[in-house]
Design an enzyme around this catalytic site. Structure first.
Site, PDB file in Angstrom:
ATOM      1  N   SER A   1      41.587  32.715 -12.688  1.00  0.00           N
ATOM      2  CA  SER A   1      40.835  33.904 -13.067  1.00  0.00           C
ATOM      3  C   SER A   1      41.582  35.181 -12.658  1.00  0.00           C
ATOM      4  CB  SER A   1      39.429  33.836 -12.456  1.00  0.00           C
ATOM      5  OG  SER A   1      38.579  34.802 -13.005  1.00  0.00           O
TER       6      SER A   1
ATOM      7  N   ASP B   1      34.167  29.089 -21.568  1.00  0.00           N
ATOM      8  CA  ASP B   1      34.247  30.020 -20.437  1.00  0.00           C
ATOM      9  C   ASP B   1      33.387  31.246 -20.723  1.00  0.00           C
ATOM     10  OD1 ASP B   1      35.009  31.889 -18.440  1.00  0.00           O
ATOM     11  OD2 ASP B   1      36.993  30.977 -18.281  1.00  0.00           O
TER      12      ASP B   1
ATOM     13  N   HIS C   1      34.238  28.243 -16.884  1.00  0.00           N
ATOM     14  CA  HIS C   1      35.148  28.993 -16.007  1.00  0.00           C
ATOM     15  C   HIS C   1      35.490  28.106 -14.815  1.00  0.00           C
ATOM     16  CE1 HIS C   1      37.065  32.788 -15.039  1.00  0.00           C
ATOM     17  NE2 HIS C   1      36.567  32.753 -13.805  1.00  0.00           N
TER      18      HIS C   1
END
Length: 222
Positions: A117, A168, A200
């Site tokens: 991320s 996601d 995610h």
């Protein structure tokens, strides 16, 4: 440079108990900490038994919760705000990479960056602007910040693999093709993988893809 925050966090390995031959830096996402990614070490150690894994806490407290850390604030998610944040955090990460390499007596060709991320954003931003290329950059559930300025600012071209989930909810997989194209246009060898049904997160297939990538880039460097 002395007033830059000092990063600390968990480390692991080498699993084989020998002197480290590789350094893998694991960069977590916003709101997490170094413990979030150090659990990847045993998986990657299967193909890199002589690797030292270091997973630093990001330099700043997370500003939207009482726990966790961030590389920069995401309260404003415009491209300009994220670019400013990445620029601010880059020297902190650069110094940490240099310190970790020096501590182990290893060089850039012995080092890889693995991000998740926001950690992927930082791995790409810093890793493509260093003096010498690391062996490779592996990015999970992330995105490329500053794609439109990359051609003007890129200084090194390590191989890159990006892995995103098509479910996601935070960083949609639809951002990956543009990132892959921008990296290719900048002369980088890049692979992009979209994992079906994945949010995610990192799934077992993504871990296997990461193992293959890391084994390959270090083999390429002897």
């Amino acid at each position: 440079m002395s007033d830059l925050p000092q990063l600390t966090g968990p480390s692991s390995g080498p699993a084989g108990g020998r002197t480290p031959r590789h350094l893998i830096l694991l960069l977590h996402g916003v709101g997490a900490d170094g413990n979030d990614l150090i659990g990847l070490a045993p998986y990657f150690a299967r193909v890199l038994p002589d690797a030292k894994f270091v997973s630093p806490n990001a330099p700043f407290p997370y500003d939207m919760a009482p726990m966790g850390y961030q590389w920069f604030s995401l309260q404003e998610r415009t491209e300009e705000a994220m670019l400013d944040g990445a620029r601010m955090a880059r020297p902190i990460l650069d110094r940490f990479i240099d310190e970790q390499m020096a501590a182990l007596g290893l060089g850039p060709a012995d080092t890889a960056l693995v991000g998740f991320s926001q950690g992927t954003m930082m791995s790409l931003f810093a890793g493509l602007r260093r003096d010498q290329p690391v062996a490779g950059i592996l990015g999970y559930s992330g995105r490329l910040v500053g794609a439109d300025i990359l051609a003007d600012e890129i200084s090194v071209r390590p191989p890159v693999t990006l892995i995103n989930g098509d479910q996601d909810e935070l960083i949609p997989a639809s951002v990956q093709p543009a990132a892959v194209n921008a990296l290719k246009d900048a002369g980088i060898e890049v692979e992009g993988h979209i994992r079906p049904g994945l949010g995610h997160s990192i799934d077992p297939v993504g871990i296997e893809l990461g193992c293959e990538f890391l084994a390959r880039v270090f083999a390429d460097h002897g």
